[in-house]
Scaffold this active site. Sequence first.
Site, PDB file in Angstrom:
ATOM      1  N   SER A 198      51.073  32.458  43.117  1.00  0.00           N
ATOM      2  CA  SER A 198      50.929  33.705  42.340  1.00  0.00           C
ATOM      3  C   SER A 198      51.929  34.730  42.839  1.00  0.00           C
ATOM      4  O   SER A 198      52.251  34.772  44.033  1.00  0.00           O
ATOM      5  CB  SER A 198      49.518  34.283  42.532  1.00  0.00           C
ATOM      6  OG  SER A 198      48.574  33.480  41.892  1.00  0.00           O
ATOM      7  N   ASP A 242      39.524  22.537  47.194  1.00  0.00           N
ATOM      8  CA  ASP A 242      40.696  23.255  47.722  1.00  0.00           C
ATOM      9  C   ASP A 242      40.344  23.984  49.026  1.00  0.00           C
ATOM     10  O   ASP A 242      39.322  24.676  49.092  1.00  0.00           O
ATOM     11  CB  ASP A 242      41.133  24.261  46.642  1.00  0.00           C
ATOM     12  CG  ASP A 242      42.462  24.913  46.926  1.00  0.00           C
ATOM     13  OD1 ASP A 242      43.306  24.287  47.597  1.00  0.00           O
ATOM     14  OD2 ASP A 242      42.662  26.053  46.461  1.00  0.00           O
TER      15      ASP A 242
HETATM   16  P1  13P Z   1      47.409  32.293  45.009  1.00  0.00           P
HETATM   17  O1  13P Z   1      46.101  33.022  44.978  1.00  0.00           O
HETATM   18  O2  13P Z   1      48.441  33.071  45.761  1.00  0.00           O
HETATM   19  O3  13P Z   1      47.843  31.870  43.665  1.00  0.00           O
HETATM   20  O4  13P Z   1      47.194  30.977  45.870  1.00  0.00           O
HETATM   21  C1  13P Z   1      46.448  29.930  45.321  1.00  0.00           C
HETATM   22  C2  13P Z   1      46.359  28.767  46.222  1.00  0.00           C
HETATM   23  O5  13P Z   1      47.277  28.446  46.944  1.00  0.00           O
HETATM   24  C3  13P Z   1      45.126  27.971  46.166  1.00  0.00           C
HETATM   25  O6  13P Z   1      45.097  26.943  47.073  1.00  0.00           O
END
Ligand code: 13P
Length: 284
Positions: free
Chosen positions: A211, A82
Amino acid sequence: MSILSTRQMLLNAQRDGYAVPAFNIHNLETLQVVVDTAVEMKSPVIIAGTPSTIEYAGAEYINAMAEVAAHKYDIPIAIHLDHFEDVEAIKSNIDIGFKSCMIDASKLEFEKNIAKVKEVVDYAHKFDATVEAELGKLGGQEDDLIVDEKDTMYTNPNDAAEFVKRTGIDSLAVAIGTAHGLYKGEPKLDFERLKEIRSKVEVPLVLHGASDVPDELVMKAISLGICKVNVATDLKIPFSGALKEYFSQHPEANDPRKYMTPGKEAMKKIVEHKIQICGSANRY
Ligand code: 13P
């Protein structure tokens, strides 16, 4: 099963109108919570690791843990790199078995973003690995990646169509008003923009920064074509909160098997809830 790329998982989600949740993990415990909960709920799942997670836990360890999970259970499981910005790091992780990645060149201008993403796509596709890329720029903080609010940029739908065509990516992360981490006020998502992107782009669309976004907004985004929902912060908060609470009640505690357990239990409730929101339960 063996570890899958995210290709078929996301295409299935796109066809049937749900989203596959991608949960950021950091170690064995967080990976176990994600996998065990997805198995119980019969949901396909993506385990995501940022560059700092891979550095912290070790690429081979993370990949091996995901392999064990994938072989042990029948649900589709993918392990996804990611927000990687370094092309060579992606290539070396694909070499050791990773089948899904995001190359994040969203800070670069359009042509440079395309060139960098295309290099990753050309490499990854030789190994049947899938590539996600971002057009536009999300605000907030994801690990060491910080984008100031004033530097955020929404995805332009026409550019998105050209970007997908010229790079050959498998999925597109869109900037429609979400941000990484917690929000100062209520997030406002640009659903008209999402609809327009969906009408111009064929590949599955990804929502980062899910989130702290009200459930109904995430569900609406899914109904308009989001097929992958990324969650990190909403898992870290209950995990660490439960540990703090445990230590405040048991200051003498020193056994990780005891103090990690409440963290895992607290995180599990959120993973369950996110799977419900994504509509991915009972798909296998
Ligand atoms: P959050 O921490 O806002 O859930 O974002 C996660 C995300 O987009 C990981 O790529």
